[in-house]
Design a protein around this motif. Structure first.
Motif, PDB file in Angstrom:
ATOM      1  N   SER A  80      -8.264   4.798   2.300  1.00  0.00           N
ATOM      2  CA  SER A  80      -6.709   3.839   2.678  1.00  0.00           C
ATOM      3  C   SER A  80      -7.187   3.496   3.976  1.00  0.00           C
ATOM      4  O   SER A  80      -5.925   3.421   4.519  1.00  0.00           O
ATOM      5  N   ARG A 113       0.601  -1.378   0.184  1.00  0.00           N
ATOM      6  CA  ARG A 113       0.414  -0.444  -0.011  1.00  0.00           C
ATOM      7  C   ARG A 113       0.964   1.411  -0.330  1.00  0.00           C
ATOM      8  O   ARG A 113       1.788   1.123   0.916  1.00  0.00           O
ATOM      9  N   HIS A 123      -7.763  -1.211  -4.053  1.00  0.00           N
ATOM     10  CA  HIS A 123      -6.321  -2.026  -3.750  1.00  0.00           C
ATOM     11  C   HIS A 123      -6.737  -3.231  -4.006  1.00  0.00           C
ATOM     12  O   HIS A 123      -8.010  -3.848  -3.054  1.00  0.00           O
ATOM     13  N   HIS A 138      -2.024   7.111   0.876  1.00  0.00           N
ATOM     14  CA  HIS A 138      -2.869   7.784   0.267  1.00  0.00           C
ATOM     15  C   HIS A 138      -3.544   6.766  -1.204  1.00  0.00           C
ATOM     16  O   HIS A 138      -4.636   7.876  -1.706  1.00  0.00           O
ATOM     17  N   ALA A 139      -3.014   5.946  -1.056  1.00  0.00           N
ATOM     18  CA  ALA A 139      -3.621   4.836  -1.817  1.00  0.00           C
ATOM     19  C   ALA A 139      -4.841   4.696  -1.561  1.00  0.00           C
ATOM     20  O   ALA A 139      -5.518   4.690  -0.545  1.00  0.00           O
ATOM     21  N   ALA A 140      -5.948   4.585  -2.322  1.00  0.00           N
ATOM     22  CA  ALA A 140      -7.778   4.933  -2.260  1.00  0.00           C
ATOM     23  C   ALA A 140      -8.392   3.584  -2.417  1.00  0.00           C
ATOM     24  O   ALA A 140      -7.918   2.631  -3.687  1.00  0.00           O
ATOM     25  N   ARG A 141      -8.611   3.036  -0.995  1.00  0.00           N
ATOM     26  CA  ARG A 141     -10.161   1.771  -1.367  1.00  0.00           C
ATOM     27  C   ARG A 141     -10.989   1.552  -2.291  1.00  0.00           C
ATOM     28  O   ARG A 141     -10.948   3.165  -2.085  1.00  0.00           O
ATOM     29  N   THR A 191      -3.038   8.134  -5.500  1.00  0.00           N
ATOM     30  CA  THR A 191      -2.268   8.692  -4.987  1.00  0.00           C
ATOM     31  C   THR A 191      -2.681   9.677  -4.741  1.00  0.00           C
ATOM     32  O   THR A 191      -1.815  10.161  -3.608  1.00  0.00           O
TER      33      THR A 191
END
Length: 250
Positions: free
Chosen positions: A183, A9, A18, A12-15, A156
């Motif tokens: 995230s 991860r 993912h 700031h990676a967004a779900r 991100t």
């Protein structure tokens, strides 16, 4: 089921964009018990809008709320956080997302997600979303959605601030749902996703609006073009252009 292991991860990676989330959804769809899942963040004075003042009139409109927007990192585009005091908590608003594939009208819910709607409309007014690609589409048995809202196209990027979840714990994600990507708990920013077929997700994503059949049809048209599978089967960049031309309130 996603064949590849989850990627590390990034900040700031967004779900639910993912692969780890896709793995969870796939396991749930197979009836597999998944242990160790975090508890759903509940709306409270600590992580949500302040409760409106009590009214002597039973049917009086809810009082405005104060929202918490915390500056975090550098915005993907120059933008200011929205006003945080006196935020409207009643009624609905309307916004139009004009995509390269067609226009999607969304009805925004100020009652259940006042701080989220306030942020979305502020970013739209500042043209944060204009001329940006929607970088991810997922088309699997239990999740059908298009993710947008990151001007960098990397999943991100964000607006330079985060704000708390607005959750009841009873969230569902039928076709037409518009919800925030994140995230983890209380990491909402600018990224959101639009659901075009009934989907199964844990109630971890703030629902702040809905679109109608016409909007769902635009999303389905993009989905028919397929995805590049860069994140796993049925998960990647849409092959059909999915660019936001503008987001306007009205």
């Amino acid at each position: 089921m996603v064949a590849n292991p989850p990627r590390p991860r990034r900040r700031h990676a967004a779900r639910p964009l993912h692969p780890a989330a896709l793995l969870l959804v796939s396991l749930l769809s197979l009836g597999v018990l998944v242990a160790g899942c975090g508890q759903v963040p509940m709306l409270s004075a600590a992580n949500g809008p302040k409760a409106p003042a009590a009214s002597a009139r039973p049917n009086a409109p809810a009082a405005p709320v104060d929202c918490e927007y915390t500056e975090t990192g550098t915005p993907a585009r120059p933008v200011s956080p929205p006003p945080s005091t006196g935020v409207t908590m009643t009624g609905t608003a309307t916004a139009m997302i004009t995509l390269s594939a067609g226009s999607i009208v969304i009805t925004l819910d100020r009652t259940d997600a006042p701080c989220t709607v306030n942020s979305f409309l502020s970013l739209a007014e500042q043209k944060f979303y204009d001329n940006t690609e929607c970088p991810r589409m997922t088309v699997v048995a239990s999740l059908s959605m298009l993710q947008c809202g990151d001007p960098t196209g990397t999943q991100t990027g964000g607006p330079g601030y985060t704000f708390p979840d607005e959750l009841s714990g009873d969230e569902t994600y039928p076709a037409g749902t518009v919800a925030m990507a994140n995230s983890g708990p209380n990491t909402n920013g600018s990224q959101f996703f639009l659901v075009f077929a009934d989907s199964r997700l844990p109630p971890d994503y703030t629902v702040f609006g809905h679109t109608d059949r016409a909007g769902i049809a635009v999303l389905a048209k993009i989905a028919r073009g397929g995805v590049d599978n860069r994140n796993g089967p049925g998960d990647g960049r849409p092959k059909t252009a999915a660019k936001i031309i503008s987001v306007t309130a009205g």
